[in-house]
Design a protein around this motif. Structure first.
Motif, mmCIF file in Angstrom:
data_model
loop_
_atom_site.group_PDB
_atom_site.id
_atom_site.type_symbol
_atom_site.label_atom_id
_atom_site.label_comp_id
_atom_site.label_asym_id
_atom_site.label_seq_id
_atom_site.Cartn_x
_atom_site.Cartn_y
_atom_site.Cartn_z
ATOM 1 N N LEU A 97 0.833 -1.203 0.000
ATOM 2 C CA LEU A 97 0.000 0.000 0.000
ATOM 3 C C LEU A 97 0.866 1.251 0.000
ATOM 4 O O LEU A 97 1.981 1.259 0.513
ATOM 5 C CB LEU A 97 -0.912 0.003 1.232
ATOM 6 C CG LEU A 97 -1.867 -1.187 1.381
ATOM 7 C CD1 LEU A 97 -2.674 -1.034 2.654
ATOM 8 C CD2 LEU A 97 -2.793 -1.299 0.169
ATOM 9 N N CYS A 98 0.315 2.284 -0.567
ATOM 10 C CA CYS A 98 0.966 3.592 -0.568
ATOM 11 C C CYS A 98 0.977 4.129 0.857
ATOM 12 O O CYS A 98 -0.059 4.119 1.549
ATOM 13 C CB CYS A 98 0.206 4.551 -1.494
ATOM 14 S SG CYS A 98 0.814 6.247 -1.453
ATOM 15 N N GLU A 99 2.141 4.583 1.325
ATOM 16 C CA GLU A 99 2.250 5.075 2.693
ATOM 17 C C GLU A 99 1.455 6.359 2.904
ATOM 18 O O GLU A 99 0.977 6.629 4.012
ATOM 19 C CB GLU A 99 3.726 5.318 3.031
ATOM 20 C CG GLU A 99 4.549 4.043 3.088
ATOM 21 C CD GLU A 99 5.988 4.331 3.442
ATOM 22 O OE1 GLU A 99 6.337 5.525 3.573
ATOM 23 O OE2 GLU A 99 6.765 3.353 3.587
ATOM 24 N N ARG A 100 1.278 7.137 1.860
ATOM 25 C CA ARG A 100 0.545 8.419 1.995
ATOM 26 C C ARG A 100 -0.958 8.232 1.869
ATOM 27 O O ARG A 100 -1.730 8.820 2.605
ATOM 28 C CB ARG A 100 1.031 9.403 0.935
ATOM 29 C CG ARG A 100 2.484 9.834 1.110
ATOM 30 C CD ARG A 100 2.861 10.843 0.039
ATOM 31 N NE ARG A 100 2.050 12.059 0.141
ATOM 32 C CZ ARG A 100 1.995 13.003 -0.785
ATOM 33 N NH1 ARG A 100 2.706 12.871 -1.905
ATOM 34 N NH2 ARG A 100 1.243 14.073 -0.614
ATOM 35 N N HIS A 101 -1.361 7.393 0.864
ATOM 36 C CA HIS A 101 -2.789 7.306 0.568
ATOM 37 C C HIS A 101 -3.403 5.961 0.937
ATOM 38 O O HIS A 101 -4.621 5.788 0.838
ATOM 39 C CB HIS A 101 -3.024 7.562 -0.932
ATOM 40 C CG HIS A 101 -2.419 8.833 -1.410
ATOM 41 N ND1 HIS A 101 -1.431 8.881 -2.380
ATOM 42 C CD2 HIS A 101 -2.640 10.128 -1.032
ATOM 43 C CE1 HIS A 101 -1.093 10.132 -2.590
ATOM 44 N NE2 HIS A 101 -1.801 10.920 -1.782
ATOM 45 N N GLU A 102 -2.560 5.025 1.354
ATOM 46 C CA GLU A 102 -3.016 3.690 1.734
ATOM 47 C C GLU A 102 -3.800 3.018 0.619
ATOM 48 O O GLU A 102 -4.714 2.235 0.841
ATOM 49 C CB GLU A 102 -3.860 3.755 3.015
ATOM 50 C CG GLU A 102 -3.080 4.285 4.216
ATOM 51 C CD GLU A 102 -3.898 4.284 5.489
ATOM 52 O OE1 GLU A 102 -5.098 3.967 5.419
ATOM 53 O OE2 GLU A 102 -3.329 4.594 6.544
ATOM 54 N N GLU A 103 -3.431 3.345 -0.603
ATOM 55 C CA GLU A 103 -4.000 2.702 -1.794
ATOM 56 C C GLU A 103 -2.978 1.691 -2.323
ATOM 57 O O GLU A 103 -1.778 1.770 -2.038
ATOM 58 C CB GLU A 103 -4.311 3.747 -2.863
ATOM 59 C CG GLU A 103 -5.418 4.705 -2.514
ATOM 60 C CD GLU A 103 -6.775 4.019 -2.469
ATOM 61 O OE1 GLU A 103 -6.941 2.990 -3.159
ATOM 62 O OE2 GLU A 103 -7.661 4.496 -1.733
ATOM 63 N N ARG A 104 -3.466 0.738 -3.099
ATOM 64 C CA ARG A 104 -2.575 -0.269 -3.675
ATOM 65 C C ARG A 104 -1.581 0.400 -4.637
ATOM 66 O O ARG A 104 -1.930 1.308 -5.379
ATOM 67 C CB ARG A 104 -3.376 -1.325 -4.419
ATOM 68 C CG ARG A 104 -4.180 -2.235 -3.511
ATOM 69 C CD ARG A 104 -4.878 -3.311 -4.312
ATOM 70 N NE ARG A 104 -3.913 -4.160 -5.000
ATOM 71 C CZ ARG A 104 -4.234 -5.063 -5.930
ATOM 72 N NH1 ARG A 104 -5.498 -5.212 -6.290
ATOM 73 N NH2 ARG A 104 -3.305 -5.787 -6.496
ATOM 74 N N LEU A 105 -0.342 -0.106 -4.577
ATOM 75 C CA LEU A 105 0.693 0.396 -5.470
ATOM 76 C C LEU A 105 0.592 -0.353 -6.794
ATOM 77 O O LEU A 105 1.132 -1.440 -6.954
ATOM 78 C CB LEU A 105 2.070 0.201 -4.831
ATOM 79 C CG LEU A 105 2.308 0.947 -3.513
ATOM 80 C CD1 LEU A 105 3.628 0.511 -2.884
ATOM 81 C CD2 LEU A 105 2.307 2.450 -3.747
ATOM 82 N N LYS A 106 -0.092 0.260 -7.751
ATOM 83 C CA LYS A 106 -0.331 -0.387 -9.040
ATOM 84 C C LYS A 106 0.486 0.222 -10.174
ATOM 85 O O LYS A 106 0.493 -0.303 -11.288
ATOM 86 C CB LYS A 106 -1.823 -0.304 -9.399
ATOM 87 C CG LYS A 106 -2.713 -1.098 -8.469
ATOM 88 C CD LYS A 106 -4.162 -1.051 -8.965
ATOM 89 C CE LYS A 106 -5.067 -1.908 -8.083
ATOM 90 N NZ LYS A 106 -6.466 -1.906 -8.587
ATOM 91 N N LEU A 107 1.180 1.324 -9.897
ATOM 92 C CA LEU A 107 1.881 2.037 -10.952
ATOM 93 C C LEU A 107 3.349 2.245 -10.555
ATOM 94 O O LEU A 107 3.717 2.147 -9.379
ATOM 95 C CB LEU A 107 1.213 3.396 -11.213
ATOM 96 C CG LEU A 107 -0.262 3.345 -11.591
ATOM 97 C CD1 LEU A 107 -0.848 4.745 -11.552
ATOM 98 C CD2 LEU A 107 -0.452 2.704 -12.955
#
Length: 479
Positions: A97-107
């Motif tokens: 997950l992105c540390e800033r947005h807690e979204e999956r790192l897909k890019l």
């Protein structure tokens, strides 16, 4: 259960369209859109400074009045729950997950060399950057990393080979030092500690050279070992990275590749393992040998008929014709040699012979009982202990012959007979070094032996000259 698309829509509703972060203290304006309180307040202030009192929604551009926004407590609670759901451990495999947005790192951002989420992609920091799907980027970089392993493995192989070579050189160097130490110690023991101070000096020099050279060789081994360790560590790091998830693999991947390309094997300093030409029995030793210096003269009754002796019987050279001399039993009739008149049944004796620029000569001692007729074979088994210069090579008359490495051509040769020790030692008086020692079991009386080679059309015409006993020498100390 909500579909994936519905869940994404819910998450979108929890994002502020101004800062692209999760809503903080969300407020709702007249058109129904929600923003962070701080974000919409700053937007209003910037709008008033630039374009006047008309405020428009950042999303739909509908007008609203400053202060016409209400706290949305219910949405704030939903945002907090979404955050909790994103961080709550479950049975599903852990996602990156992105540390800033807690979204999956897909890019993956090519410019910054890091994995990002879809929110990061829309931010100002990455808006103009080249972005590719993370799996595609991971596959590309995995190929590059695997390509870097081949050269690194070759470098490691070369480093290990060089390390082995340096270790062998170290062993060989120690063997040479050991042999040289034994030679030096043996020579001094042979002289019955007459040159003990000189021995200690030479051993000290040898030890210093040994220590210095071994230190340099060991430094080479250490440097190569460090390089090998660094190469092995980087190879292991790359091999482990290739097994990681895409996001972990791409973390600092450019740095890893840069290190793999910059880590080049530094070959060791070339270090000579040839001993310096300083381990010589110094003929300050000559002062010691003066005690054993004997006055040697040539015996004309033993001289080959083509040899010419001086009146003082100190010089001998090859003549042009055969002289009419009696064929007495003592005379050599085939080999062009002559013996010293003095016989040595024991003790220690030393003399020197000037060989000058002669291209062929033989010096040494022989038993009084050797055959003077026919072929003469110079070997201890036949009663001869000698060394010579022949065909440009110096050799000791051992069995088999021993080639002698002579760096400085001797113009004068010293011969030291130690009867009881069974040794005849030869010295290069020119550079004050020992040439060789020929050993045997002596019996009966021994005589100095001289051979003057072929005239060689005048190239070898100079005589062998027995050097006079220097002043204050001990004279003939032999029994």
């Amino acid at each position: 259960m909500a579909s994936a698309a519905t869940a994404a829509e819910v998450q979108d509703e929890a994002i502020c369209s101004i800062c692209l972060e999760y809503l903080t203290e969300p407020v709702t304006i007249a058109c129904g859109h929600n923003f962070c309180r701080v974000c919409i307040t700053q937007q209003c202030e910037e709008w008033e400074k630039g374009t006047g009192p008309d405020l428009t929604c950042p999303q739909c551009r509908a007008q609203f009045q400053k202060g016409e926004f209400k706290p949305n407590t219910q949405l704030n609670n939903i945002v907090q729950k979404i955050k909790q759901l994103r961080t709550k451990p479950g049975k599903e495999p852990k996602e990156d997950l992105c540390e800033r947005h807690e979204e999956r790192l897909k890019l993956f951002c090519e410019e910054d060399g890091e994995a990002i989420c879809w929110v990061c992609e829309k931010s100002r920091a990455h808006k103009t950057h080249t972005v590719v799907p993370i799996e595609e980027a991971a596959q590309d970089y995995k190929v590059k990393l695997q390509g870097a392993l081949g050269p690194l493995r070759k470098e490691l192989e070369q480093a290990l080979a060089l390390t082995s070579k340096e270790e062998k050189k170290t062993t060989e160097w120690q063997r040479k030092v050991k042999n040289k130490r034994e030679t030096i110690a043996g020579e001094f023991n042979k002289l019955h500690k007459l040159l003990r101070e000189e021995e200690q000096l030479l051993l000290q020099r040898l030890e210093e050279e040994e220590r210095e050279t071994l230190q340099r060789l060991q430094e080479n081994v250490t440097k190569l070992s460090r390089q090998s360790s660094s190469l092995q560590q980087l190879i292991t790091e790359i091999e482990e990275k290739c097994q990681q998830t895409a996001a972990e693999l791409l973390k600092d991947v450019k740095s890893t590749l840069t290190r793999s390309q910059s880590l080049k094997l530094q070959e060791p300093e070339a270090i000579s393992t040839e001993l310096k030409n300083v381990y010589k029995i110094s003929l300050d030793m000559k002062e010691t040998l003066k005690r054993f210096w004997v006055d040697v003269t040539l015996d004309p009754d033993t001289a080959h008929p083509e040899l010419v002796l001086s009146e003082d019987r100190k010089r001998v050279r090859r003549g042009d014709t055969r002289q009419d001399l009696p064929d007495n039993p003592e005379r050599f009739d085939t080999r062009h040699c002559v013996l010293g008149a003095e016989g040595f049944p024991g003790g220690r004796c030393y003399w020197e012979v000037e060989v000058g620029d002669q291209t062929e000569w033989v010096l040494g001692v022989c038993r009084e009982s050797v055959s003077r007729k026919g072929t003469v074979i110079l070997s201890p088994g036949n009663g001869y202990w000698a060394m010579w210069l022949w065909d440009g090579e110096y050799k000791a008359g051992t069995s088999p012959r021993t080639p002698l490495p002579v760096s400085v051509r001797p113009s004068r040769v010293g011969i030291f007979l130690d009867y009881e020790a069974g040794e005849v030692s030869f010295y290069n008086v020119t550079d004050r070094s020992q040439l060789c020692t020929v050993t045997g079991t002596f019996s009966g009386t021994l005589h100095p032996y001289f051979y003057s080679g072929l005239n060689a059309w005048g190239k070898n015409a100079a005589p062998l000259i027995i050097c006079p006993v220097p002043a204050q020498a001990g004279g003939n100390l032999c029994p």
